[in-house]
Design a protein around this motif. Structure first.
Motif, PDB file in Angstrom:
ATOM      1  N   VAL A 274       1.701   0.505  26.810  1.00 45.81           N
ATOM      2  CA  VAL A 274       2.715  -0.152  25.992  1.00 45.81           C
ATOM      3  C   VAL A 274       3.883   0.791  25.738  1.00 45.81           C
ATOM      4  N   GLY A 275       5.069   0.334  26.026  1.00 41.64           N
ATOM      5  CA  GLY A 275       6.278   1.126  25.800  1.00 41.64           C
ATOM      6  C   GLY A 275       7.101   0.535  24.679  1.00 41.64           C
ATOM      7  N   ARG A 276       8.071  -0.326  25.064  1.00 40.58           N
ATOM      8  CA  ARG A 276       9.021  -0.817  24.075  1.00 40.58           C
ATOM      9  C   ARG A 276       8.374  -1.580  22.921  1.00 40.58           C
ATOM     10  N   GLY A 277       7.239  -2.220  23.194  1.00 35.33           N
ATOM     11  CA  GLY A 277       6.514  -2.924  22.125  1.00 35.33           C
ATOM     12  C   GLY A 277       6.281  -2.000  20.934  1.00 35.33           C
ATOM     13  N   ILE A 278       6.133  -0.722  21.194  1.00 36.51           N
ATOM     14  CA  ILE A 278       5.896   0.232  20.102  1.00 36.51           C
ATOM     15  C   ILE A 278       7.154   1.028  19.765  1.00 36.51           C
ATOM     16  N   ILE A 279       7.800   1.560  20.803  1.00 35.93           N
ATOM     17  CA  ILE A 279       8.886   2.506  20.473  1.00 35.93           C
ATOM     18  C   ILE A 279      10.122   1.819  19.905  1.00 35.93           C
ATOM     19  N   GLU A 280      10.258   0.517  20.176  1.00 33.76           N
ATOM     20  CA  GLU A 280      11.396  -0.187  19.585  1.00 33.76           C
ATOM     21  C   GLU A 280      11.007  -0.949  18.323  1.00 33.76           C
ATOM     22  N   ALA A 281       9.774  -0.804  17.910  1.00 36.66           N
ATOM     23  CA  ALA A 281       9.327  -1.512  16.701  1.00 36.66           C
ATOM     24  C   ALA A 281       9.939  -0.835  15.469  1.00 36.66           C
ATOM     25  N   GLU A 282      10.060  -1.604  14.407  1.00 43.54           N
ATOM     26  CA  GLU A 282      10.616  -1.036  13.182  1.00 43.54           C
ATOM     27  C   GLU A 282       9.743   0.110  12.665  1.00 43.54           C
ATOM     28  N   ASN A 283       8.431  -0.101  12.795  1.00 42.57           N
ATOM     29  CA  ASN A 283       7.501   0.899  12.322  1.00 42.57           C
ATOM     30  C   ASN A 283       6.520   1.244  13.457  1.00 42.57           C
ATOM     31  N   PRO A 284       6.872   2.210  14.302  1.00 44.53           N
ATOM     32  CA  PRO A 284       6.036   2.529  15.471  1.00 44.53           C
ATOM     33  C   PRO A 284       4.602   2.882  15.091  1.00 44.53           C
ATOM     34  N   GLU A 285       4.448   3.553  13.959  1.00 44.37           N
ATOM     35  CA  GLU A 285       3.112   3.991  13.559  1.00 44.37           C
ATOM     36  C   GLU A 285       2.198   2.786  13.306  1.00 44.37           C
ATOM     37  N   ALA A 286       2.665   1.878  12.457  1.00 42.39           N
ATOM     38  CA  ALA A 286       1.850   0.707  12.129  1.00 42.39           C
ATOM     39  C   ALA A 286       1.660  -0.169  13.368  1.00 42.39           C
ATOM     40  N   THR A 287       2.684  -0.216  14.214  1.00 44.89           N
ATOM     41  CA  THR A 287       2.586  -1.074  15.402  1.00 44.89           C
ATOM     42  C   THR A 287       1.588  -0.498  16.405  1.00 44.89           C
ATOM     43  N   ALA A 288       1.614   0.832  16.585  1.00 42.97           N
ATOM     44  CA  ALA A 288       0.635   1.458  17.494  1.00 42.97           C
ATOM     45  C   ALA A 288      -0.773   1.172  16.995  1.00 42.97           C
ATOM     46  N   LYS A 289      -0.923   1.258  15.681  1.00 38.70           N
ATOM     47  CA  LYS A 289      -2.241   1.001  15.085  1.00 38.70           C
ATOM     48  C   LYS A 289      -2.674  -0.439  15.398  1.00 38.70           C
ATOM     49  N   GLU A 290      -1.714  -1.350  15.279  1.00 42.69           N
ATOM     50  CA  GLU A 290      -2.040  -2.758  15.518  1.00 42.69           C
ATOM     51  C   GLU A 290      -2.451  -2.986  16.979  1.00 42.69           C
ATOM     52  N   TYR A 291      -1.708  -2.395  17.917  1.00 46.61           N
ATOM     53  CA  TYR A 291      -2.075  -2.527  19.334  1.00 46.61           C
ATOM     54  C   TYR A 291      -3.480  -1.974  19.566  1.00 46.61           C
ATOM     55  N   ARG A 292      -3.696  -0.801  18.996  1.00 49.55           N
ATOM     56  CA  ARG A 292      -4.997  -0.164  19.208  1.00 49.55           C
ATOM     57  C   ARG A 292      -6.124  -1.045  18.668  1.00 49.55           C
ATOM     58  N   GLU A 293      -5.941  -1.533  17.456  1.00 44.78           N
ATOM     59  CA  GLU A 293      -7.021  -2.303  16.834  1.00 44.78           C
ATOM     60  C   GLU A 293      -7.250  -3.624  17.551  1.00 44.78           C
ATOM     61  N   ARG A 294      -6.141  -4.247  17.977  1.00 45.82           N
ATOM     62  CA  ARG A 294      -6.313  -5.543  18.659  1.00 45.82           C
ATOM     63  C   ARG A 294      -7.005  -5.365  20.001  1.00 45.82           C
ATOM     64  N   ALA A 295      -6.705  -4.280  20.699  1.00 41.10           N
ATOM     65  CA  ALA A 295      -7.369  -4.023  21.986  1.00 41.10           C
ATOM     66  C   ALA A 295      -8.842  -3.672  21.774  1.00 41.10           C
ATOM     67  N   TRP A 296      -9.092  -2.821  20.793  1.00 40.27           N
ATOM     68  CA  TRP A 296     -10.466  -2.365  20.563  1.00 40.27           C
ATOM     69  C   TRP A 296     -11.366  -3.505  20.076  1.00 40.27           C
ATOM     70  N   ARG A 297     -10.769  -4.461  19.377  1.00 40.20           N
ATOM     71  CA  ARG A 297     -11.542  -5.611  18.902  1.00 40.20           C
ATOM     72  C   ARG A 297     -12.240  -6.299  20.080  1.00 40.20           C
ATOM     73  N   VAL A 298     -11.559  -6.336  21.219  1.00 43.05           N
ATOM     74  CA  VAL A 298     -12.151  -6.975  22.405  1.00 43.05           C
ATOM     75  C   VAL A 298     -13.057  -5.957  23.140  1.00 43.05           C
ATOM     76  N   TYR A 299     -12.514  -4.798  23.404  1.00 39.19           N
ATOM     77  CA  TYR A 299     -13.223  -3.807  24.230  1.00 39.19           C
ATOM     78  C   TYR A 299     -14.462  -3.260  23.513  1.00 39.19           C
ATOM     79  N   GLY A 300     -14.299  -3.034  22.200  1.00 40.75           N
ATOM     80  CA  GLY A 300     -15.374  -2.429  21.411  1.00 40.75           C
ATOM     81  C   GLY A 300     -16.653  -3.264  21.417  1.00 40.75           C
ATOM     82  N   LEU A 301     -16.542  -4.547  21.718  1.00 40.59           N
ATOM     83  CA  LEU A 301     -17.724  -5.406  21.733  1.00 40.59           C
ATOM     84  C   LEU A 301     -18.713  -4.970  22.800  1.00 40.59           C
ATOM     85  N   ASP A 302     -18.195  -4.407  23.892  1.00 42.94           N
ATOM     86  CA  ASP A 302     -19.059  -4.021  25.015  1.00 42.94           C
ATOM     87  C   ASP A 302     -19.531  -2.586  24.953  1.00 42.94           C
ATOM     88  N   VAL A 303     -19.057  -1.843  23.943  1.00 41.94           N
ATOM     89  CA  VAL A 303     -19.370  -0.398  23.976  1.00 41.94           C
ATOM     90  C   VAL A 303     -20.639  -0.083  23.189  1.00 41.94           C
TER      91      VAL A 303
END
Ligand code: 5BU
Length: 456
Positions: A427-456
């Motif tokens: 993810v590039g602009r989705g985060i770096i152009e966000a108003e709050n890159p920190e919170a947005t990175a966290k959101e991307y991470r959590e949304r991805a892990w919600r799916v992936y973490g099920l198999d781990v």
């Protein structure tokens, strides 16, 4: 002490046991080795130190190291007998900062020989070697007491190291059998077990190189599938955004040639961040020329990418000479092949993509996975099913909402990417152009892990 006597003594103290044991992996094993208690038997400790000294005394190294805990006291004895300085890597997690992992006095450029008690997959040796290399030391030789893998030497040598093992599992089995410590039936069970493990590791794990393993471990450790693509043109902004997002990412993707104020300090600082926040570095240079040229581009120029990037991207179009040109003779580096780009109308058709997977499978020692994009999870899943087992799928063109930019970039949602089988989202602009890159990175991470973490 002879090796035979040493083996019998290990059996006497219960350091090698035969029976039925359940391993961490869930497998049942007919043998179990644990050399931790050996240090409490002076005669055994002396014996093993003598045997190791004999085995390594003619090798070329400046320092001796042992992997804590078991091998450290042994290495101490050996270092003393050979009159070589001892250094080692701290076992506990280092506090944040750029302080070194190495304990002891050393000069950069020196050669370290690493001693360990057992080798099975080689992971702890590789990890230790990596830390020494990060500190500017060289590692060629590994010396281990028992090789219980029966096949790892080939793989270790392929990575550019040399394994010196004193005793193999076969040797232990033979000596104990000759001395009537184990029955014929036991010997058969051991042979059967090691053959199964070997076959299985060949089919599942053999496509995973060391860098792939490290990346997979980091994904689990940081609970993150997020690769940040930091395409900004100046260092100030680069490190500002990185500082805010680094704890959420497992890997940073750079386009170093976008920076207008690149200098060597940039690389130093980048490496410090990578250590401090525990992420890997991926330079998305997209090599695409004949082997001879890409090698120069990779090793030289002002960027010297090979010195700091763990991974690079490679186009398969020129044929496999590009992979040989880039990686022949190098260790500890890997790549992702471009299998299906995210830009609209790209010329990578199904046949092309299949050929890329074939090339990557053949060169799995330096190919960790593939860049793949698809516009929905079904299409992505089809790609995923064709990826050789053990290699990774990385997906660019990801945003919280699907869509397009004005120059052909196509975006799929985080959920579609992950449900389609992506191991990592870029993810590039989705985060770096966000108003709050920190919170947005966290959101991307959590949304991805919600799916992936099920198999781990
Ligand atoms: P974006 O801002 O999230 O669109 O950035 C995507 C990044 O991934 C950018 O650095 C591209 O160069 C990179 N990329 C891509 O978007 N699509 C591809 O197929 C490949 C790389 Br390969």
């Amino acid at each position: 002490m002879t090796k035979d006597l040493f083996i019998l003594k290990l059996h006497d103290i219960g350091a090698v046991k035969f029976g039925e044991f359940t391993l961490k992996s869930g497998y049942k094993s007919p043998f179990y080795f644990d050399l931790r208690d050996m240090i409490s038997y002076p005669e055994l400790l002396d014996g093993i130190a003598d045997l190791l000294v004999e085995d390594i005394k003619n090798l070329d190294f400046d320092y001796i190291s042992g992997v804590p805990y078991t091998a450290l006291p042994i290495a101490t004895l050996v270092a003393d007998m050979l009159n070589k300085p001892l250094i080692y890597i701290r076992k506990e997690e280092k506090a944040y900062g750029t302080k070194n992992d190495v304990i002891g006095k050393y000069e950069k450029g020196g050669k370290v020989l690493i001693i360990d008690d057992l080798v099975t997959t080689g992971e702890s040796l590789f990890e230790t070697a990596d830390k020494f290399k990060k500190a500017g030391l060289k590692v060629v030789d590994f010396s281990v007491i028992i090789d219980r893998s029966n096949h790892i030497e080939y793989y270790i040598n392929k990575l550019g190291y040399k394994l010196h093992s004193l005793i193999s599992l076969n040797k232990i089995t033979d000596v104990l059998h000759e001395n009537n410590r184990i029955t014929n039936d036991h010997v058969l069970r051991i042979k059967e077990f090691t053959k199964n493990i070997y076959d299985q590791s060949k089919s599942e794990k053999s496509l995973q190189n060391h860098l792939t393993n490290l990346l997979k471990e980091k994904i689990k450790k940081k609970k993150s599938n997020l690769v940040l693509s930091l395409d900004v043109d100046n260092q100030k902004e680069f490190f500002e955004i990185l500082g805010k997002t680094a704890e959420h990412i497992v890997m940073l993707k750079t386009h170093v040639d976008i920076l207008n104020d690149f200098n060597e300090k940039f690389i130093e600082k980048l490496k410090e961040y990578a250590l401090k926040y525990d992420f890997m570095i991926f330079e998305d240079r997209k090599f695409a020329d004949i082997g001879n040229t890409v090698r120069k581009q990779y090793l030289g120029g002002i960027y010297k990418i090979k010195n700091w990037a763990d991974f690079i991207t490679v186009h398969a179009t020129p044929g496999e000479g590009i992979i040989q040109g880039l990686f022949d003779g190098l260790t500890g580096k890997s790549s992702f092949l471009l299998a299906k780009m995210s830009s609209k109308g790209n010329l990578m058709n199904e046949t092309y993509t299949r050929n890329v997977f074939n090339m990557g499978e053949k060169h799995h020692e330096v190919v960790s996975g593939y860049i793949c994009h698809a516009n929905g999870k079904e299409e992505l899943r089809k790609l995923k099913n064709k990826i050789p087992k053990g290699q990774l799928m990385l997906m660019p063109g990801v945003k919280l909402q699907a869509g397009q930019d004005t120059t052909g970039q196509q975006y799929t949602t985080v959920e579609d990417a992950m449900e389609g089988g992506a191991d990592l989202i870029i993810v590039g602009r989705g985060i770096i152009e966000a108003e709050n890159p920190e919170a947005t990175a966290k959101e991307y991470r959590e949304r991805a892990w919600r799916v992936y973490g099920l198999d781990v």
